[in-house]
Scaffold this motif. Structure first.
Motif, PDB file in Angstrom:
ATOM      1  N   GLN A 201      14.673   6.012 -27.184  1.00 59.94           N
ATOM      2  CA  GLN A 201      15.349   6.323 -26.156  1.00 59.94           C
ATOM      3  C   GLN A 201      14.663   5.185 -25.147  1.00 59.94           C
ATOM      4  N   ARG A 202      13.186   5.257 -25.182  1.00 58.47           N
ATOM      5  CA  ARG A 202      12.447   4.250 -24.162  1.00 58.47           C
ATOM      6  C   ARG A 202      12.994   2.881 -24.439  1.00 58.47           C
ATOM      7  N   ALA A 203      13.066   2.534 -25.609  1.00 61.52           N
ATOM      8  CA  ALA A 203      13.745   1.102 -25.893  1.00 61.52           C
ATOM      9  C   ALA A 203      15.117   0.980 -25.409  1.00 61.52           C
ATOM     10  N   ILE A 204      15.919   1.867 -25.600  1.00 62.26           N
ATOM     11  CA  ILE A 204      17.396   1.892 -25.095  1.00 62.26           C
ATOM     12  C   ILE A 204      17.260   1.577 -23.544  1.00 62.26           C
ATOM     13  N   ASP A 205      16.337   2.504 -22.876  1.00 67.62           N
ATOM     14  CA  ASP A 205      16.297   2.520 -21.538  1.00 67.62           C
ATOM     15  C   ASP A 205      16.203   1.217 -21.046  1.00 67.62           C
ATOM     16  N   ILE A 206      14.846   0.555 -21.705  1.00 63.12           N
ATOM     17  CA  ILE A 206      14.494  -0.783 -21.211  1.00 63.12           C
ATOM     18  C   ILE A 206      15.412  -1.854 -21.294  1.00 63.12           C
ATOM     19  N   VAL A 207      16.309  -1.900 -22.440  1.00 59.37           N
ATOM     20  CA  VAL A 207      17.229  -2.823 -22.784  1.00 59.37           C
ATOM     21  C   VAL A 207      18.392  -2.445 -21.577  1.00 59.37           C
TER      22      VAL A 207
ATOM     23  N   VAL B 181      22.566  -9.900 -28.498  1.00 58.10           N
ATOM     24  CA  VAL B 181      22.818  -9.223 -29.765  1.00 58.10           C
ATOM     25  C   VAL B 181      22.385  -7.835 -29.088  1.00 58.10           C
ATOM     26  N   ASP B 182      22.983  -6.750 -29.537  1.00 58.74           N
ATOM     27  CA  ASP B 182      22.620  -5.349 -28.783  1.00 58.74           C
ATOM     28  C   ASP B 182      22.569  -4.346 -29.960  1.00 58.74           C
ATOM     29  N   GLY B 183      21.320  -3.876 -30.091  1.00 58.40           N
ATOM     30  CA  GLY B 183      20.832  -2.939 -31.177  1.00 58.40           C
ATOM     31  C   GLY B 183      20.668  -1.649 -30.753  1.00 58.40           C
ATOM     32  N   ARG B 184      21.159  -1.262 -29.368  1.00 57.91           N
ATOM     33  CA  ARG B 184      21.090   0.189 -28.774  1.00 57.91           C
ATOM     34  C   ARG B 184      21.754   1.100 -29.913  1.00 57.91           C
ATOM     35  N   ASP B 185      22.904   0.812 -30.339  1.00 52.63           N
ATOM     36  CA  ASP B 185      23.900   1.692 -30.925  1.00 52.63           C
ATOM     37  C   ASP B 185      23.930   1.832 -32.387  1.00 52.63           C
ATOM     38  N   CYS B 186      22.705   1.590 -32.992  1.00 48.03           N
ATOM     39  CA  CYS B 186      22.494   1.370 -34.210  1.00 48.03           C
ATOM     40  C   CYS B 186      22.551   2.423 -35.078  1.00 48.03           C
ATOM     41  N   HIS B 187      23.409   2.644 -36.097  1.00 46.41           N
ATOM     42  CA  HIS B 187      23.485   3.960 -36.972  1.00 46.41           C
ATOM     43  C   HIS B 187      23.561   3.387 -38.360  1.00 46.41           C
ATOM     44  N   VAL B 188      22.680   4.135 -39.172  1.00 48.30           N
ATOM     45  CA  VAL B 188      22.631   3.918 -40.545  1.00 48.30           C
ATOM     46  C   VAL B 188      23.060   5.138 -41.340  1.00 48.30           C
ATOM     47  N   PRO B 189      24.386   5.167 -41.871  1.00 52.19           N
ATOM     48  CA  PRO B 189      25.095   6.240 -42.639  1.00 52.19           C
ATOM     49  C   PRO B 189      24.135   7.139 -43.438  1.00 52.19           C
TER      50      PRO B 189
ATOM     51  N   MET C 209      12.488   3.765 -35.676  1.00 40.90           N
ATOM     52  CA  MET C 209      11.279   3.843 -34.795  1.00 40.90           C
ATOM     53  C   MET C 209      10.677   5.201 -34.984  1.00 40.90           C
ATOM     54  N   ILE C 210       9.403   5.363 -34.322  1.00 41.62           N
ATOM     55  CA  ILE C 210       8.595   6.661 -34.415  1.00 41.62           C
ATOM     56  C   ILE C 210       9.120   7.887 -34.391  1.00 41.62           C
ATOM     57  N   SER C 211      10.205   7.784 -33.241  1.00 37.50           N
ATOM     58  CA  SER C 211      10.540   9.101 -32.495  1.00 37.50           C
ATOM     59  C   SER C 211      11.809   8.976 -31.699  1.00 37.50           C
ATOM     60  N   GLN C 212      12.529  10.005 -31.514  1.00 37.23           N
ATOM     61  CA  GLN C 212      13.746   9.923 -30.605  1.00 37.23           C
ATOM     62  C   GLN C 212      13.273   9.336 -29.298  1.00 37.23           C
ATOM     63  N   ALA C 213      12.060   9.678 -28.822  1.00 34.03           N
ATOM     64  CA  ALA C 213      11.664   9.273 -27.464  1.00 34.03           C
ATOM     65  C   ALA C 213      11.244   7.860 -27.587  1.00 34.03           C
TER      66      ALA C 213
ATOM     67  N   PHE D 241      16.845   4.787 -35.462  1.00 33.56           N
ATOM     68  CA  PHE D 241      17.278   3.552 -35.646  1.00 33.56           C
ATOM     69  C   PHE D 241      17.441   2.429 -34.466  1.00 33.56           C
ATOM     70  N   PHE D 242      16.878   1.450 -34.136  1.00 30.66           N
ATOM     71  CA  PHE D 242      17.417   0.482 -33.305  1.00 30.66           C
ATOM     72  C   PHE D 242      17.501  -0.776 -33.761  1.00 30.66           C
ATOM     73  N   GLY D 243      18.555  -1.510 -33.444  1.00 32.89           N
ATOM     74  CA  GLY D 243      18.965  -2.867 -34.203  1.00 32.89           C
ATOM     75  C   GLY D 243      18.374  -3.923 -33.660  1.00 32.89           C
ATOM     76  N   PRO D 244      18.350  -5.052 -34.241  1.00 31.78           N
ATOM     77  CA  PRO D 244      17.921  -6.222 -33.569  1.00 31.78           C
ATOM     78  C   PRO D 244      18.501  -6.462 -32.075  1.00 31.78           C
ATOM     79  N   THR D 245      18.079  -6.777 -31.206  1.00 33.63           N
ATOM     80  CA  THR D 245      18.339  -6.988 -29.976  1.00 33.63           C
ATOM     81  C   THR D 245      18.026  -8.514 -29.260  1.00 33.63           C
ATOM     82  N   VAL D 246      18.593  -9.336 -28.661  1.00 31.03           N
ATOM     83  CA  VAL D 246      18.239 -10.296 -28.095  1.00 31.03           C
ATOM     84  C   VAL D 246      18.950 -10.507 -26.578  1.00 31.03           C
TER      85      VAL D 246
END
Length: 108
Positions: A61-67, A79-87, A54-58, A94-99
């Protein structure tokens, strides 16, 4: 024919933040979930990447808050992409696929 339809719908699904499935299209949901789970999240310039950061941490965070708020209000997270990490990119947004299922119009 079904594979071509699913491919077209999946491309639409990736491009839209919200998709509504009614009638026969509800049968596509398991295939779309499987395809979503198979997507690779990484830096956008990586050849194997399907979804970039995503473009920024904000924005993340907005996507996380909405979900999170939608789940609190009764949505089912399939499907929960809120805790997506790319080592390889620990500082990426990063925000993974979410359904979500069972979303209503009063949810964010």
């Amino acid at each position: 024919m079904r594979a071509q339809s699913l491919k077209k719908i999946f491309n639409l699904f990736r491009a839209l933040p919200v998709s509504l499935f009614v009638g026969e299209s509800q049968e596509w949901l398991p295939d779309l979930i499987a395809r979503g789970n198979a997507l690779t999240v990484s830096a956008g310039h990586e050849p194997h990447s399907d979804i970039g950061p995503m473009i920024s941490q904000a924005a993340k965070q907005r996507a996380i808050d909405i979900v999170s708020k939608s789940i609190e209000m009764g949505a089912n997270c399939i499907v929960d992409g809120r805790d997506c990490h790319v080592p390889e990119y620990p500082n990426g947004y990063f925000f993974g696929p979410t359904v979500l299922d069972g979303v209503t119009t009063d949810m964010p």
